[in-house]
Design an enzyme around this catalytic site. Structure first.
Site, PDB file in Angstrom:
ATOM      1  N   CYS A 148      27.274  -6.041   2.092  1.00 40.03           N
ATOM      2  CA  CYS A 148      27.482  -7.484   1.926  1.00 40.03           C
ATOM      3  C   CYS A 148      28.971  -7.815   1.918  1.00 40.03           C
ATOM      4  O   CYS A 148      29.407  -8.758   2.583  1.00 40.03           O
ATOM      5  CB  CYS A 148      26.871  -7.971   0.603  1.00 40.03           C
ATOM      6  SG  CYS A 148      25.126  -8.391   0.716  1.00 40.03           S
ATOM      7  N   CYS A 199      29.184 -13.573  -3.637  1.00 39.78           N
ATOM      8  CA  CYS A 199      27.749 -13.279  -3.697  1.00 39.78           C
ATOM      9  C   CYS A 199      26.980 -14.593  -3.836  1.00 39.78           C
ATOM     10  O   CYS A 199      25.966 -14.825  -3.179  1.00 39.78           O
ATOM     11  CB  CYS A 199      27.421 -12.396  -4.897  1.00 39.78           C
ATOM     12  SG  CYS A 199      28.358 -10.859  -5.006  1.00 39.78           S
ATOM     13  N   ASP A 213       0.876  -1.168   0.000  1.00 38.96           N
ATOM     14  CA  ASP A 213       0.000   0.000   0.000  1.00 38.96           C
ATOM     15  C   ASP A 213       0.916   1.220   0.000  1.00 38.96           C
ATOM     16  O   ASP A 213       1.774   1.343   0.867  1.00 38.96           O
ATOM     17  CB  ASP A 213      -0.886  -0.029   1.254  1.00 38.96           C
ATOM     18  CG  ASP A 213      -1.802   1.182   1.344  1.00 38.96           C
ATOM     19  OD1 ASP A 213      -3.017   0.992   1.428  1.00 38.96           O
ATOM     20  OD2 ASP A 213      -1.294   2.330   1.340  1.00 38.96           O
ATOM     21  N   ASP A 249       1.109   3.127   3.236  1.00 36.17           N
ATOM     22  CA  ASP A 249       1.825   2.460   4.323  1.00 36.17           C
ATOM     23  C   ASP A 249       3.326   2.388   4.074  1.00 36.17           C
ATOM     24  O   ASP A 249       4.101   2.151   4.998  1.00 36.17           O
ATOM     25  CB  ASP A 249       1.283   1.032   4.513  1.00 36.17           C
ATOM     26  CG  ASP A 249      -0.130   1.039   5.070  1.00 36.17           C
ATOM     27  OD1 ASP A 249      -0.547   2.088   5.604  1.00 36.17           O
ATOM     28  OD2 ASP A 249      -0.816   0.005   4.970  1.00 36.17           O
ATOM     29  N   CYS A 309      23.519  15.661 -15.052  1.00 34.01           N
ATOM     30  CA  CYS A 309      22.600  16.786 -15.212  1.00 34.01           C
ATOM     31  C   CYS A 309      22.924  17.893 -14.221  1.00 34.01           C
ATOM     32  O   CYS A 309      22.942  19.068 -14.562  1.00 34.01           O
ATOM     33  CB  CYS A 309      21.152  16.336 -14.992  1.00 34.01           C
ATOM     34  SG  CYS A 309      20.386  15.640 -16.459  1.00 34.01           S
ATOM     35  N   CYS A 329      14.469  21.348 -18.202  1.00 35.89           N
ATOM     36  CA  CYS A 329      14.828  20.650 -19.449  1.00 35.89           C
ATOM     37  C   CYS A 329      13.862  19.496 -19.737  1.00 35.89           C
ATOM     38  O   CYS A 329      13.494  19.255 -20.874  1.00 35.89           O
ATOM     39  CB  CYS A 329      16.238  20.080 -19.356  1.00 35.89           C
ATOM     40  SG  CYS A 329      17.528  21.320 -19.126  1.00 35.89           S
ATOM     41  N   HIS A 330      13.496  18.747 -18.671  1.00 34.66           N
ATOM     42  CA  HIS A 330      12.694  17.535 -18.865  1.00 34.66           C
ATOM     43  C   HIS A 330      11.208  17.838 -18.779  1.00 34.66           C
ATOM     44  O   HIS A 330      10.797  18.795 -18.119  1.00 34.66           O
ATOM     45  CB  HIS A 330      13.050  16.489 -17.800  1.00 34.66           C
ATOM     46  CG  HIS A 330      14.474  16.008 -17.903  1.00 34.66           C
ATOM     47  ND1 HIS A 330      14.878  15.071 -18.813  1.00 34.66           N
ATOM     48  CD2 HIS A 330      15.585  16.351 -17.195  1.00 34.66           C
ATOM     49  CE1 HIS A 330      16.172  14.841 -18.660  1.00 34.66           C
ATOM     50  NE2 HIS A 330      16.627  15.616 -17.692  1.00 34.66           N
TER      51      HIS A 330
END
Lengths: 138, 109, 281
Positions: free
Chosen positions: C242, C197, C69, C72, C134, C100-101
């Site tokens: 990690c 990993c 939600d 929430d 930018c 610009c955008h």
């Protein structure tokens, strides 16, 4: 498994220790409750406290309290360095004497809700939340 | 004023007279507990929002006293009765004296 | 106390927790309308998985609920703040993003293809690079710190425009050497604990590492609101955490190594919906 009398006693003792262990009830928590109730007796029932059995992180534990007809509800975390969490005071336009929030728990402990009913009596509920210590930090 | 404090409130736009509605509120705030220490070992002073209130047309819905055990970015959900058209006023009180508020009108459908 | 009694007490002591095994079967639907692809067939280039799962499936019901939600979801505070920043003028050129955008909605789709190789320079770029380019070149403003609240809020705002679209990063052509570098890192054992990993997220996903339920290490929900830090966490911050936990000297946020790793890890999730901003423990 059958137990002799001695073993049963030992079991009972162990169970008593277990019951107390996660609670770590401190004087400050009892004081906070006494300040709210004025030392009055608290009934069981009439207030519902919903909390997860296990919290993945103690930083953000969702809880919900509900006590139909209550004027106010006090939340205490007995195992936190400061036991106070929040007090909800309900006004005439509260459609239910209930609220949800997110709280911090310093470790596995009991969370206690004490409701002050409209007639001045008090009711209490508690829930044990196990706070896990993750394997991986950030 | 703590930086970046921003309230979010979810209230339905309309309700039937006397209807119970669910309200959700969220505000960005660090809720510095006063329990943490900085790198030099000094206690970082407590700085929290210590009170939240919700009123409708001047009548109280809920008044919450908050302690440092309330999580960062405090969230509340509760139910309010809407007797007539009007305006909800939500107010948060910061330890540093700042007051943040937001208002939401509701109409009777 | 004899052994029998001790055993009985030990049984009571044992956590009444069902040992979590594998992902749960809940369905990720946001705001009761946006159906997300959180489980799908693994892409062909992911050799050791048949099925890929969003990290959402490895969390408790309470943590999962925070993401289904938008009100929430505490991360949305920061997405809101970034929407204000998008309009805020900053820097010597007197420009904002919106000078610009078009509306931020115009970025729909971009996140699904990130990271990617910049056609001009031939370098692999991630969203943080595009934003800082930018800021420094067009706005003539200071670059944002990689894991700062403003930077990760903006990364989340732009990625949020693609929420629900399937991740689809390119791994061939110009991207191939970066992808190979990232793959090499993924399978390299780091640190005193000598963990790669893959040791956690490929060999042991679904198992518990102490109290953490190991996911497949997908990054389709980043920046992610982590309950631990109570703020938006960048991909590179999570990578760093990690590797640090393997007791290694870690790479820096914004390093070329982490850009390459980000491309490789993102490609392992090709087909999963962009979930940004997700909520994790």
């Amino acid at each position: 498994m059958e137990f002799s009398r001695r073993e049963t006693l030992a079991l009972g003792l162990g169970a008593a220790v277990l019951t107390l262990m996660p609670f770590r009830a401190n004087a400050a928590a009892e004081d906070a409750i006494a300040a709210f109730t004025g030392g009055a007796d608290m009934a069981d029932g009439g207030v519902t406290l919903t909390a997860p059995e296990i919290a993945e992180n103690g930083n953000t534990v969702p809880i919900e309290v509900s006590a139909p007809g209550a004027a106010a509800i006090l939340i205490v975390a007995a195992g936190n360095p400061e036991p106070g969490v929040a007090t909800f005071n309900f006004g005439p336009l509260a459609a239910a004497q209930a609220a949800s929030t997110r709280i911090r728990l310093a470790g596995t402990q009991d969370v206690i809700a004490v409701a002050k009913m409209a007639d001045g009596s008090f009711a209490k509920a508690s829930a044990t939340v196990k706070v896990t210590i993750g394997g991986c930090g950030g | 004023m703590a930086s970046g404090v921003k309230p979010r409130v979810k209230v339905p736009k309309t309700a039937a007279a006397g209807e119970a509605i669910t309200i959700k509120t969220l505000i960005s705030h660090n809720m510095e507990s006063g329990q943490r220490k900085d790198k030099e070992g000094n206690v970082i002073p407590r700085s929290i929002i210590n009170r939240f209130t919700c009123e409708f047309n001047g009548e109280l819905v809920i008044d919450v006293t908050m302690e440092p055990a309330i999580s960062t970015n405090p969230y509340f959900q509760f139910d309010a009765t809407v007797p007539e058209a009007g305006e909800f006023v939500f107010t948060w009180y910061d330890d540093d004296g700042s007051v943040y508020d937001t208002k939401k009108p509701i109409e009777i459908a | 106390m004899n052994k029998k009694a001790l055993t009985a007490i030990a049984a009571v002591l044992a956590f009444p927790v069902s040992v979590a095994a594998g992902p749960d079967e809940d369905k990720l639907v946001i705001n009761e309308e946006l159906e997300m692809v959180s489980v799908t067939e693994a892409p062909a280039h992911v050799e050791n998985f048949d099925t890929i799962y969003s990290g959402w499936h490895f969390r408790t019901d309470e943590t999962q609920a925070l993401q289904i939600d938008d009100f929430d979801n505490p991360a949305m505070i920061f997405v809101d703040q970034a929407a204000d920043l998008y309009e805020a003028v900053d820097g010597a050129a007197g420009k904002s993003c919106s000078s610009c955008h078009d509306d931020v909605e115009s970025f729909k789709g971009l996140q699904a293809s990130m990271p990617k190789v910049d056609a001009e320079t031939g370098k692999l770029v991630v969203m943080e690079d595009l934003i800082n380019k930018c800021r420094t070149e067009r706005m003539e403003a200071d670059a944002w710190k990689w894991s700062g609240a403003d930077m990760q809020g903006m990364v989340a705002l732009i990625a949020f425009q693609s929420r629900g679209l399937p991740m689809n990063v390119a791994i061939d052509g110009d991207a191939a050497p970066y992808w190979e570098q990232g793959k090499e890192m993924y399978y390299t054992r780091y640190g005193q604990l000598e963990l790669s990993c893959a040791n956690c997220h490929e060999d042991n996903w679904g198992n518990m590492i102490r109290a953490d339920h190991l996911s497949q290490g997908m990054i389709n929900g980043f920046p992610t609101y982590r309950l631990k830090q109570a703020k938006l966490i960048s991909r590179h911050n999570r990578f760093r955490g990690c590797i640090r936990d393997t007791r290694a000297e870690t790479f820096a946020e914004g390093s070329d190594e982490f850009r390459a790793l980000e491309l490789y890890v993102a490609s392992r999730g090709n087909g999963l919906s962009v979930e940004t901003p997700a909520v994790r423990q």
